[in-house]
Write a protein that holds these residues in place. Structure first.
Motif, short mmCIF file in Angstrom:
data_model
loop_
_atom_site.label_atom_id
_atom_site.label_comp_id
_atom_site.label_asym_id
_atom_site.label_seq_id
_atom_site.Cartn_x
_atom_site.Cartn_y
_atom_site.Cartn_z
N PRO A 253 0.85 -1.19 0.00
CA PRO A 253 0.00 0.00 0.00
C PRO A 253 0.88 1.24 0.00
O PRO A 253 1.89 1.27 0.69
CB PRO A 253 -0.78 -0.11 1.31
CG PRO A 253 -0.55 -1.49 1.82
CD PRO A 253 0.71 -1.98 1.20
N THR A 254 0.52 2.21 -0.77
CA THR A 254 1.36 3.40 -0.87
C THR A 254 0.77 4.56 -0.10
O THR A 254 1.35 5.61 -0.05
CB THR A 254 1.52 3.81 -2.33
OG1 THR A 254 0.22 3.96 -2.87
CG2 THR A 254 2.29 2.77 -3.09
N ALA A 255 -0.39 4.39 0.44
CA ALA A 255 -0.97 5.46 1.24
C ALA A 255 -1.92 4.82 2.24
O ALA A 255 -2.43 3.74 2.01
CB ALA A 255 -1.76 6.42 0.33
N THR A 256 -2.09 5.49 3.34
CA THR A 256 -3.05 4.95 4.29
C THR A 256 -4.44 5.09 3.69
O THR A 256 -4.72 6.02 2.94
CB THR A 256 -3.00 5.74 5.61
OG1 THR A 256 -2.58 7.06 5.30
CG2 THR A 256 -2.11 5.12 6.61
N LYS A 301 -3.74 -3.25 -15.50
CA LYS A 301 -4.73 -2.84 -14.48
C LYS A 301 -4.38 -3.40 -13.11
O LYS A 301 -5.25 -3.55 -12.26
CB LYS A 301 -6.15 -3.26 -14.87
CG LYS A 301 -6.83 -2.32 -15.86
CD LYS A 301 -8.32 -2.57 -15.88
CE LYS A 301 -9.04 -1.60 -16.77
NZ LYS A 301 -10.48 -1.84 -16.82
N GLY A 302 -3.14 -3.75 -12.90
CA GLY A 302 -2.75 -4.35 -11.63
C GLY A 302 -1.63 -3.61 -10.92
O GLY A 302 -1.05 -4.12 -9.97
N ASP A 320 -3.75 2.10 -4.37
CA ASP A 320 -3.80 0.81 -3.70
C ASP A 320 -2.45 0.10 -3.72
O ASP A 320 -1.97 -0.35 -2.70
CB ASP A 320 -4.84 -0.10 -4.37
CG ASP A 320 -6.24 0.33 -4.00
OD1 ASP A 320 -6.39 1.04 -2.99
OD2 ASP A 320 -7.18 -0.05 -4.73
N ARG A 321 -1.89 -0.05 -4.89
CA ARG A 321 -0.58 -0.70 -4.94
C ARG A 321 0.23 -0.15 -6.09
O ARG A 321 -0.33 0.32 -7.08
CB ARG A 321 -0.70 -2.22 -5.02
CG ARG A 321 -1.55 -2.74 -6.15
CD ARG A 321 -1.71 -4.23 -5.97
NE ARG A 321 -1.61 -4.94 -7.24
CZ ARG A 321 -1.38 -6.23 -7.34
NH1 ARG A 321 -1.21 -6.96 -6.26
NH2 ARG A 321 -1.33 -6.81 -8.51
#
Ligand code: FES
Length: 353
Positions: A253-256, A301-302, A320-321
């Motif tokens: 995850p790159t952000a909370t 898309k991933g 999300d990722r």
């Protein structure tokens, strides 16, 4: 923008992989010139469903004014719709839609000492890098550390052996097979952090290498990155491209997580044209744009290929990722549209930057 290309050759290179060559019409010659390391995004319809994939170009980059050679490596992925199709049904003469080569995991020929650590089909872009570099730049050296399961599953064995024969003084090859003893070279077993930390300093002066290229499954790339960091390699000289992210559990995850506003509006610029649309519940920014602009760029898309990269002009998003953007890119304001969700009522992105 997609262009129609005709398949001109299909070669079976292992039990589960093929190399596919596309003919490039003369009017698209400049469009399809690639920098070593770039990939092709292809689009095909299988059973009425549109499928997009990105495949790295393995051929050396053509010198001006030579014709570009578009040869890509495709390995069968369990349940992979396009790879299954490519291995079982694709035939010479078929037409496939492809976008111009793209990607920032590249090595343009220049003097220096370069090295790559690759796993499985991660050899594909690196083969283009090494063969172009060694042919064009007499003052360059390349060290390739590759890992695979067995010799028979190793892609581009002949091409790599050919580089060794042609450039014995400038090309160094180390092969690690995880499931097979080798006649010479390393004992069997996976290349993990510990093994790499022991192996690399014995092969080359790690901190003096001008560019490291890591490509393959997530586990190998992370292990190689950690080993290089421990051995003092400059972070700015380490480049990576991840193929295949096994499951959601490996996401970074790159952000909370932040609650999405009940109503958001997205403005996006693409090919010089801007539009503005309401964001529907839970959808990614890419999906919002795709409802009105089918030309919005994407492939996986991933969060892996980076095709959907866009600049965040204003507003905030939650990603999300992210397995595609380097920290410098996210720091500069780039996001992956396929993984980004609006966090503020107004968000603006620009695909053209
Ligand atoms: S489409 Fe591949 S990262 Fe977004």
């Amino acid at each position: 923008m997609f262009h129609l290309l005709r398949v001109s050759m299909i070669e079976r290179i292992t039990d589960d992989a093929v190399a596919v060559t596309f003919a490039v019409p003369s009017e698209l010659r400049e469009t399809f010139r690639h920098t070593p390391g770039q990939h092709l995004n292809v689009r095909y319809s299988v059973g009425g469903e549109e499928i997009r994939r990105s495949y790295s170009i393995c051929a050396p980059a053509a010198e001006q004014p030579g014709d570009p050679v578009l040869r890509v490596g495709i390995r069968m992925v369990d349940g992979g719709a396009f790879s299954t199709y490519a291995l079982k049904e694709l035939a010479v003469g078929d037409q496939v839609e492809a976008m111009a080569p793209m990607g920032r995991f590249v090595l343009a020929p220049r003097p220096g000492h370069f090295a790559a650590i690759v796993g499985g089909s991660g050899i594909t872009p690196v083969l283009s890098m090494a063969s172009t570099l060694l042919a064009r730049e007499p003052l360059a050296r390349f060290c390739l550390i590759r890992s695979d399961r067995t010799a028979s599953s190793t892609m581009f064995l002949d091409e790599v052996a050919d580089l060794k024969d042609r450039y014995p003084d400038r090309f160094q090859l180390v092969t690690a097979l995880s499931r097979e003893e080798q006649a010479a070279g390393l004992p069997s077993g996976r290349l993990d952090h510990e093994r790499l930390t022991g192996l690399l300093p014995a092969l080359l002066p790690v901190a003096d290498v001008d560019g490291w290229f890591l490509c393959g499954p997530l586990g190998l790339v992370r292990a190689a990155e950690g080993a290089l960091r421990a051995l003092g390699a400059d972070r700015s000289r380490v480049h990576q491209e991840i193929f295949h992210v096994a499951d959601e559990g490996t996401a970074t995850p790159t952000a909370t997580r932040v609650a999405a506003p009940s109503e958001s509006r997205l403005t996006a610029t693409l090919d010089g044209r801007s539009g503005s649309w309401p964001v529907q519940d839970g959808e990614s920014l890419l999906d919002t744009v795709l409802r009105s602009r089918s030309d919005a760029p994407y492939a996986c898309k991933g969060g892996v290929c980076g095709t959907c990269r866009a600049f965040l002009v204003s507003g905030e998003v939650r990603m999300d990722r992210n397995f595609a953007l380097e920290p410098e890119e996210t720091g500069a304001g780039f996001v992956l549209a396929c993984q980004s969700h609006a966090v503020t009522p107004e968000v603006e992105i620009d695909f053209d930057r």
